[in-house]
Structures are given as C-alpha cells and as structure tokens.
Design a protein around this motif. Structure first.
Motif, PDB file in Angstrom:
ATOM      1  N   THR A 371     -15.468   7.839 -11.859  1.00 53.72           N
ATOM      2  CA  THR A 371     -15.847   8.199 -10.494  1.00 53.72           C
ATOM      3  C   THR A 371     -15.851   6.982  -9.588  1.00 53.72           C
ATOM      4  O   THR A 371     -15.332   7.019  -8.466  1.00 53.72           O
ATOM      5  N   CYS A 372     -16.426   5.882 -10.082  1.00 47.98           N
ATOM      6  CA  CYS A 372     -16.462   4.651  -9.295  1.00 47.98           C
ATOM      7  C   CYS A 372     -15.057   4.150  -8.999  1.00 47.98           C
ATOM      8  O   CYS A 372     -14.759   3.739  -7.865  1.00 47.98           O
ATOM      9  N   ALA A 373     -14.167   4.175  -9.992  1.00 45.59           N
ATOM     10  CA  ALA A 373     -12.800   3.689  -9.803  1.00 45.59           C
ATOM     11  C   ALA A 373     -12.053   4.524  -8.774  1.00 45.59           C
ATOM     12  O   ALA A 373     -11.372   3.986  -7.887  1.00 45.59           O
ATOM     13  N   VAL A 374     -12.171   5.843  -8.856  1.00 40.14           N
ATOM     14  CA  VAL A 374     -11.449   6.712  -7.922  1.00 40.14           C
ATOM     15  C   VAL A 374     -11.974   6.540  -6.498  1.00 40.14           C
ATOM     16  O   VAL A 374     -11.194   6.431  -5.539  1.00 40.14           O
ATOM     17  N   VAL A 375     -13.294   6.505  -6.340  1.00 40.21           N
ATOM     18  CA  VAL A 375     -13.872   6.348  -4.999  1.00 40.21           C
ATOM     19  C   VAL A 375     -13.472   5.006  -4.391  1.00 40.21           C
ATOM     20  O   VAL A 375     -13.111   4.920  -3.205  1.00 40.21           O
ATOM     21  N   LEU A 376     -13.504   3.952  -5.191  1.00 35.19           N
ATOM     22  CA  LEU A 376     -13.110   2.636  -4.686  1.00 35.19           C
ATOM     23  C   LEU A 376     -11.637   2.624  -4.296  1.00 35.19           C
ATOM     24  O   LEU A 376     -11.264   2.050  -3.263  1.00 35.19           O
ATOM     25  N   TRP A 377     -10.791   3.232  -5.101  1.00 33.93           N
ATOM     26  CA  TRP A 377      -9.363   3.268  -4.757  1.00 33.93           C
ATOM     27  C   TRP A 377      -9.139   3.987  -3.429  1.00 33.93           C
ATOM     28  O   TRP A 377      -8.348   3.537  -2.599  1.00 33.93           O
ATOM     29  N   VAL A 378      -9.859   5.072  -3.212  1.00 31.67           N
ATOM     30  CA  VAL A 378      -9.708   5.809  -1.959  1.00 31.67           C
ATOM     31  C   VAL A 378     -10.162   4.965  -0.774  1.00 31.67           C
ATOM     32  O   VAL A 378      -9.500   4.922   0.280  1.00 31.67           O
ATOM     33  N   LEU A 379     -11.274   4.259  -0.926  1.00 30.65           N
ATOM     34  CA  LEU A 379     -11.835   3.497   0.186  1.00 30.65           C
ATOM     35  C   LEU A 379     -11.102   2.179   0.434  1.00 30.65           C
ATOM     36  O   LEU A 379     -11.294   1.572   1.494  1.00 30.65           O
ATOM     37  N   LEU A 380     -10.273   1.749  -0.503  1.00 30.49           N
ATOM     38  CA  LEU A 380      -9.570   0.476  -0.360  1.00 30.49           C
ATOM     39  C   LEU A 380      -8.158   0.640   0.190  1.00 30.49           C
ATOM     40  O   LEU A 380      -7.301  -0.232  -0.024  1.00 30.49           O
ATOM     41  N   GLY A 381      -7.932   1.724   0.901  1.00 31.70           N
ATOM     42  CA  GLY A 381      -6.635   1.895   1.546  1.00 31.70           C
ATOM     43  C   GLY A 381      -6.398   0.872   2.649  1.00 31.70           C
ATOM     44  O   GLY A 381      -5.257   0.470   2.905  1.00 31.70           O
ATOM     45  N   THR A 382      -7.473   0.424   3.302  1.00 37.58           N
ATOM     46  CA  THR A 382      -7.333  -0.537   4.407  1.00 37.58           C
ATOM     47  C   THR A 382      -6.748  -1.872   3.956  1.00 37.58           C
ATOM     48  O   THR A 382      -5.773  -2.348   4.553  1.00 37.58           O
TER      49      THR A 382
END
Length: 633
Positions: A371-382
């Motif tokens: 869950t942490c990995a997926v959420v971080l990947w989504v938020l690190l698009g910038t």
C-alpha cells in the motif's frame, strides 16, 4: 480486530474469533480462497475490510466457524461435516481437494492478528514454526509419502490421501499487570504430536452426535468410489506463557525462519566484500583523475615550453572530447522518459524502505508495504515529470507534449498491461489473487486522476525552467571517434558494469524471492536498506569508472552507456530469477509458469529503470564536475 495498533485484552467470557486467509502452495503460483476447497465456512459474519496492499497480494481474510471462549478448553468440538456423493458437483469438489493435497496447499489461520503456527522438530533438536499447515498429504502408488506424510509412519497406504480434518490449537497468553482478570494473547500454535494422533478421515461413520478424535488416521483411496463424509473438528487449550512479551510476540516465528543464521553471515560477508571493492574503485578513480588534472594544470605554470610541446602535452585522454561530451544523445526523448520514471521509482523505494526500517511496515501490519509503495508511486508523478522535462529540454528537445505523455503512460502502461494479462490468467484459474474489477478501476483512477495530473504539473515546471548549463561549449561538428579496443566497446563495457552491483544484492535477492514465491516472511528491512544504499554506491562507482575509461578512449557517448551499464544489473537479476525457478522452486503447470515469468518481467523492468537512473545521474555529476574543474577553453 485484525489491526496491530490496538491490542485486545481478553477476559473470562471473551470470545476468540479465528479468521482464515487464502491457501497457497510452493508448487503453484495460484492462491485460492478458503471456501474454494469446500471447508467449513461462516456465512453469517461480514468479512473484514482489506487494504489495497492485501488485495494486490491476493490476501482474502474471512471469518471462520472456529470460535471458542477464553480460558475454556474444548475437546473434539464438531464444526461441520462435508458429504460427497457420486454426482458431478461433489466429484468436482473432491477432485479439487485432492489436487490441493497433491500440490501441498497450506492453511493460513489468524488469531488476534497472529498467524496460527505449525511448529515441528527439525535437525539438531531445533523447532521450526511455519505460519501455516497443510490441508493434507498424499502417498504415491510406489508407497512414497509426500510432504507432510513423511512425519508419520502410519501414513503408509499406497495411492492414498490423508486429510487433516482435526486441529489441536494451543493458545498462549499472559496476564495483564494492571488488570487482574485481563490477558493478552501472545501465541497460537498447533502441537505437532497431538495433531498427528488426532487426524482422521472417516467413511460412513456417524459422528454427528458423538464425535471421537481418539482414533488413528484413516484414509481416502485415490480410486475409491462411493459416498464419503469428512467431519471437521477441533480441540483448544490455553497455556500461561510469561516468557513472551506482547510487543515481541512475533519474534518466535521470525527467529525460527530457515537459514536465518546463514542469512546474517552471508549478508555481512557480502557487505564487507562490496565495501572493500567500492573503496578500491573510489581510490583508483580519485588517484587516476587527480593525476590527469594535475598533468593538465601543470601546463599553465610552464612558460619555457614551445607551442608544439604544449600541443603535444594537451593531446591526452578525456581532454580531447571536451567539445562533444555534452552533445545531445540519440533517442533523447526515450532516455529522458526512462530517467523520469526511474527517479519516481528511486524515491518510492527509498521512502518505503525507510518507513519499513522504522517498523511501520512490519509483517504484522498486513498489506502495508505494498500500500505504501503504490501510494508513493502515485504521489511522485511530479518529480518524474520534472526530471523528464528538464533533461529533455537540456537535450534540445522541443516536443514537450510527447515527452510528458510518454512519461505519464509509457512505463506505467507497460507494467499495467503485463499485470492485466496476469490478472486475466488468475481470473481464468479462479484464483483468489485475481484483482476484483472494482479494485482494478480504483487503480486506474489513481493513475489517471492523480499520477497523470501530477506528472503534467512536474513537466510544466521542468520546461518552464531554463535548460541545464554545461561547463563547456559543444562544437558544431562532431569529433570522429577512433577505433575502440574490445574492452572499451559499448557492449562489453555494459556487460561488465552490471557484475559488481549484482554481486552486492544477489544474497538478499535469494531471500526476497523466497518470501515472494516460497511464502516465507521477510522482516530484515534494516539489512535490506543497508544493501540498498550499497547498491546505489556500487552502481555509481562502477558506472563512473567505466565512463572515465570510455572518455579516455575518446568516446563521448556516455549518456545511454551510463544508463545501460548500471541498468544491465536487471539482466543479471532476470537470469538469476530463471535459475531460481528451475533450481529452487517446485512450481508445476503452465499457468503458474506464465505467472512467474510475467511478474518477474515486471520486477526486472522496475529494477532496470531504478539502477539505470542511478548510473546516469552519477555519470552526469562526474562529467560535469571534471569539465568544470579543468580549464578546457
């Protein structure tokens, strides 16, 4: 109830609920839900909610009919009876149960968020606690017992299945100091000796009213016909245990994992070797570069040399290509997209491992790691969009729309397409690992509604900012690259560059693959984080060293080469995964094989982008540094 952040204090009349998770096997990649094998089920209670990580890992936690009250022992309590007649539906259920025993599928039960462990003796008088236990075992036509059947000499009937339909559960607890009547559960085990004595499969015997668990193991012939009844029973006992603290109640499971001591020794040995080699590379690099810089700067202080002598001294190594070293690479669009996605993966990995080291993503917090990995990947698009756009602009690119679209969709699209194909296979096989349609839509929503807009925002700021200024000017006419020796040609250098980084991770890689495919718990995140740091250092040093050799050979095409040199570590990872499949695993079946290699390709792609990005930015820093220190105009 399954959360680890709030503990439960049980009193005398408290009901202890036992939950069941998916069943899996080391011989198959396909996990199945508990109800797929026609075991006793609880249909009245609502199943606990699962987070995104649990769904992605295929965990399916359900309530079970195994319920008992605290400190009230129970002997041979009947749960249900499953009857199989000669109709096609019952035959299909029984055949599926036989298939599960042939492939050694394992139960995974949960009590107070703890795995119910099956502990048995191994060599040297040690105990091994497995967070699961088999549904049964099989004795072949040649009389050879398989899997769990080897522990009991009474399992000797040829071509026979033994169903483990009775369990003896032992609950360990300790008294809470500030509550006289309260207690906390610290362990839930299945005693091996009692377990094997009370296993039985009966045919045609009425035990609905008077179940008897004292008999020896009976069996089900593989080719036997007729109606069969399988009664499921359990016994439970409670033991006070003052040696296990509630905060460390998982330790007895983790400490008994196989090869734990070997893992510690191997990791330490690997760290020493890698640190020694990294120190050597750094020392050679600094000393050699120092000589070159000193040799060139010495020319400014020598006034008695003729012009011909100065030109002769100037003709050496990397100095000759200063006018071409920052020439934009071929396929700069693709390289910038790869670097943007690699930056996103690098930051995601670093932050995830950091939180794991702090204990937030321990095995007790189910699904938290994914869950942490997926959420971080989504938020690190910038940062992905920013890095891709900034580098593409520095490469002289002008198609910014294409760049940002490829950054947002190329690498994530390849991963999602592979994952979707694997999910279709899981759907077709009826596996519990198949992602539900609603979760699939949620993943797409996270991608399109959060990650893609953040990527566009990062790309906007990347293109808006001025291009990266290089310390030297680029000549209009490219310099001709002389004929290279075998060792300075691109392909041999790339192959050699991935050896050292792979050498520092292959030991950890073995245990990570074990945790994924052999269903063992992985908990040594501290060592994993240390290996991650050493991998970054090793990729950087190895790539810088080879980059320096190529520049000395007057080959200034360092951008793609630096990315591929460290990225080639992923090829070694892929080769090792193939070796692991054929030498360590017992996976059978076409679907399981396709799933293994499909998921392995996803991991290899992510690792390729991750390591390649490290190598590129290390070389970018190195090239910028040396050409800014030395006067080349």
């Amino acid at each position: 109830m399954l959360g680890e952040c709030l503990y439960l204090v049980f009193t005398l009349n408290s009901t202890i609920e036992l939950f069941v998770n998916r069943l899996d096997s080391v011989e198959s990649v396909l996990p199945y839900e508990y109800t797929a094998f026609d075991f006793c089920s609880e249909k009245t209670m609502k199943r606990p909610s699962e987070n995104l990580g649990q769904v992605l890992f295929g965990e399916r936690i359900e309530p079970s009919p195994y319920k008992f009250e605290f400190k009230k022992p129970a002997m041979c309590q009947k749960v249900c009876t499953r009857t199989y007649n000669n109709n096609p539906s019952d035959k299909a259920k029984l055949d599926f149960l036989k298939k599960g025993m042939l492939l050694n599928y394992q139960h995974h039960w949960i009590v107070d968020n703890m795995p119910v462990t099956w502990c048995y003796d191994v060599e040297d008088g040690q105990k091994f606690c497995n967070p699961g236990f088999p549904i049964g075992c099989y004795v072949t036509e040649a009389g050879q017992p398989k899997d769990a059947c080897v522990v009991n000499s009474n399992f000797n009937e040829k071509d026979t299945f033994y169903i483990f339909n009775h369990v003896d559960i032992t609950i360990h607890y300790h008294i809470v100091e500030h509550e006289q009547l309260g207690a906390r559960l610290v362990a839930a085990k299945i005693e091996p000796k009692r377990y094997w004595i009370t296993i039985y499969l009966i045919s045609g015997l009425d035990v609905d009213n008077n179940p008897d668990c004292s008999g020896g193991p009976k069996f089900l012939k593989n080719k036997q016909t007729g109606a069969f009844e399988i009664p499921y029973t359990y016994s439970v006992s409670f033991v006070v245990n003052k040696n296990i603290r509630w905060a460390s109640r998982w330790d007895y499971i983790l400490e008994s994992m196989p090869h734990t001591n070997i893992q510690w020794f191997s990791i330490m040995n690997s760290l020493v070797i890698v640190l020694f080699l990294s120190g050597m590379v750094a020392m050679i690099m600094l000393r050699t570069l120092h000589k070159d810089i000193a040799r060139y700067n010495q020319m400014d202080s020598v006034n008695n040399l003729t012009r011909e002598e100065l030109d002769a001294q100037e003709e050496f190594g990397w100095k000759l290509v200063h006018g071409d070293v920052f020439r934009p690479p071929r396929k700069g669009m693709l390289l910038s997209v790869f670097l943007g996605s690699g930056t996103q993966i690098f930051i995601m990995t670093f932050v995830t491992l950091f939180f794991a080291c702090l204990g937030f993503l321990s095995p007790a917090n189910r699904g938290a790691l994914m869950t942490c990995a997926v959420v971080l990947w989504v938020l690190l698009g910038t940062p992905a969009g920013y890095v891709a756009a900034r580098l593409y602009k520095s490469f002289g690119g002008e198609k910014w729309k294409t760049n940002v679209l490829l950054t947002a969709f190329l690498c994530p699209g390849v991963v999602f397409a592979d994952f979707f194909v694997m999910n279709l296979i899981l759907w077709g096989e009826g596996s519990s690992a198949a992602m539900p349609f609603g979760t699939l839509v949620a993943i797409l929503a996270l991608w399109f509604c959060i990650s893609v807009p953040l990527t566009f925002i990062g790309a906007y700021f990347g293109f808006k900012k001025a291009a990266i200024e290089h310390p030297v000017r680029t000549n209009q006419i490219p310099r001709q690259i002389p004929e290279q020796s075998f060792y300075t040609r691109p392909f041999p250098g790339i192959i050699m560059g991935g050896i050292l980084p792979f050498g520092c991770i292959f030991i950890q890689l073995f245990f990570i693959l074990n945790s994924i495919w052999s269903h063992q718990m992985y908990y040594m995140f501290g060592f994993l984080f240390l290996v991650f740091i050493i991998l970054v250092i090793t990729c950087s040093e190895a790539t810088i060293l080879l980059c320096y050799f190529h520049l000395c050979a007057e080959d200034y095409h360092w951008q793609w080469r630096s990315f591929l040199t460290s990225g080639f570590t992923a090829v070694y990872f892929l080769v090792y995964a193939i070796h692991y499949f054929f030498s360590k695993l017992q996976i059978t079946g076409l679907a399981s094989t396709i799933l293994y290699f499909g998921y392995t390709m996803i991991m290899a792609l992510i690792f390729f982008l991750f390591t390649g990005t490290i190598g590129f930015f290390a070389c970018f820093w190195f090239v910028t540094k040396i050409y800014s220190v030395v006067k080349v105009d």
